[in-house]
Design an enzyme around this catalytic site. Sequence first.
Site, PDB file in Angstrom:
ATOM      1  N   LYS A 292      26.231  82.227  31.083  1.00 36.81           N
ATOM      2  CA  LYS A 292      27.613  82.542  31.448  1.00 36.81           C
ATOM      3  C   LYS A 292      27.695  82.849  32.941  1.00 36.81           C
ATOM      4  CE  LYS A 292      31.523  84.947  29.472  1.00 36.81           C
ATOM      5  NZ  LYS A 292      32.001  85.757  28.378  1.00 36.81           N
TER       6      LYS A 292
ATOM      7  N   HIS B 154      39.783  97.460  29.473  1.00 39.69           N
ATOM      8  CA  HIS B 154      38.494  97.879  28.915  1.00 39.69           C
ATOM      9  C   HIS B 154      38.435  99.405  28.824  1.00 39.69           C
ATOM     10  CE1 HIS B 154      36.829  94.009  30.894  1.00 39.69           C
ATOM     11  NE2 HIS B 154      36.758  93.804  29.591  1.00 39.69           N
TER      12      HIS B 154
ATOM     13  N   ARG C  14      43.516  91.579  22.015  1.00 42.20           N
ATOM     14  CA  ARG C  14      44.768  91.313  22.741  1.00 42.20           C
ATOM     15  C   ARG C  14      45.616  90.361  21.917  1.00 42.20           C
ATOM     16  NH1 ARG C  14      41.369  89.973  27.947  1.00 42.20           N
ATOM     17  NH2 ARG C  14      40.074  89.363  26.196  1.00 42.20           N
TER      18      ARG C  14
ATOM     19  N   SER D  12      39.677  90.168  32.867  1.00 39.55           N
ATOM     20  CA  SER D  12      38.896  90.172  34.112  1.00 39.55           C
ATOM     21  C   SER D  12      39.204  88.920  34.922  1.00 39.55           C
ATOM     22  CB  SER D  12      37.400  90.220  33.796  1.00 39.55           C
ATOM     23  OG  SER D  12      37.081  91.387  33.084  1.00 39.55           O
TER      24      SER D  12
HETATM   25  P1  ADP Z   1      33.577  88.946  26.727  1.00 35.83           P
HETATM   26  O1  ADP Z   1      33.218  88.157  27.940  1.00 35.83           O
HETATM   27  O2  ADP Z   1      32.435  89.234  25.811  1.00 35.83           O
HETATM   28  O3  ADP Z   1      34.814  88.504  26.015  1.00 35.83           O
HETATM   29  P2  ADP Z   1      35.006  91.033  28.126  1.00 35.83           P
HETATM   30  O4  ADP Z   1      34.328  91.815  29.183  1.00 35.83           O
HETATM   31  O5  ADP Z   1      36.045  90.058  28.557  1.00 35.83           O
HETATM   32  O6  ADP Z   1      33.860  90.400  27.283  1.00 35.83           O
HETATM   33  O7  ADP Z   1      35.679  92.007  27.063  1.00 35.83           O
HETATM   34  C1  ADP Z   1      34.928  92.984  26.384  1.00 35.83           C
HETATM   35  C2  ADP Z   1      35.759  93.583  25.269  1.00 35.83           C
HETATM   36  O8  ADP Z   1      36.928  94.191  25.805  1.00 35.83           O
HETATM   37  C3  ADP Z   1      36.260  92.569  24.245  1.00 35.83           C
HETATM   38  O9  ADP Z   1      36.252  93.193  22.990  1.00 35.83           O
HETATM   39  C4  ADP Z   1      37.676  92.291  24.680  1.00 35.83           C
HETATM   40  O10 ADP Z   1      38.492  91.890  23.613  1.00 35.83           O
HETATM   41  C5  ADP Z   1      38.073  93.668  25.199  1.00 35.83           C
HETATM   42  N1  ADP Z   1      39.155  93.587  26.181  1.00 35.83           N
HETATM   43  C6  ADP Z   1      39.148  92.915  27.339  1.00 35.83           C
HETATM   44  N2  ADP Z   1      40.325  93.065  27.988  1.00 35.83           N
HETATM   45  C7  ADP Z   1      41.099  93.858  27.202  1.00 35.83           C
HETATM   46  C8  ADP Z   1      42.443  94.371  27.277  1.00 35.83           C
HETATM   47  N3  ADP Z   1      43.231  94.071  28.311  1.00 35.83           N
HETATM   48  N4  ADP Z   1      42.895  95.150  26.261  1.00 35.83           N
HETATM   49  C9  ADP Z   1      42.094  95.415  25.207  1.00 35.83           C
HETATM   50  N5  ADP Z   1      40.844  94.967  25.058  1.00 35.83           N
HETATM   51  C10 ADP Z   1      40.338  94.195  26.038  1.00 35.83           C
END
Ligand code: ADP
Length: 166
Positions: free
Chosen positions: A41, A17, A92, A130
């Site tokens: 969620k 992130h 990703r 996460s």
């Molecule tokens: P959600 O639960 O809405 O998917 P996340 O907190 O998992 O939200 O992710 C928020 C944003 O960060 C999304 O656009 C996701 O694609 C991006 N993201 C999460 N992990 C990574 C990563 N390892 N590399 C690039 N982008 C990421």
Amino acid sequence: MTTAICPGSFDPVTNGHLDIITRAAGIFDEVIVAVGNNPDKKTLFTIEERVALLKKVIDDTGLKNVRVDYFEGLQVNYARAQKAQVIVKGLRALSDFEYEFQMALTNKKLAPELETMFMMTEHKYAFLSSSLVKQIVLFGGNPEGLIPPVVFESLQAKMAEVRERV
Ligand code: ADP
């Protein structure tokens, strides 16, 4: 002035992130990291904890044009209220694509003036999520390089709290 929103659950924030947020901060005048509060969620951290953790981590980066906020409901409504022009998402593996494609097209239908822009993940974070980090810490692994140390400490404390409850 161009304002971008980086929305997500951030349960908890990872280096993947942070990489996207930092790169967005280099392009847009202002970046708002928007933590979504979706009551349907199930998250490990509360909305307040996720926001507080992000604030600490962003503070440590020294990025001056990034702020952290939270929102409920539709991303596009939040973006409009903040007068943002862009929604920035990280991409990703292929598995992200279908969902993000659907979201981007839906958001375009709801708010045609808003653009969704995607940034390809840094290859070292391509597998990082996460959920993965939560699994690693739950089973006593070392998440070094995947999350900031302050997030590791919060995760350990949260896991201990959860274990005590069961
Ligand atoms: P959600 O639960 O809405 O998917 P996340 O907190 O998992 O939200 O992710 C928020 C944003 O960060 C999304 O656009 C996701 O694609 C991006 N993201 C999460 N992990 C990574 C990563 N390892 N590399 C690039 N982008 C990421």
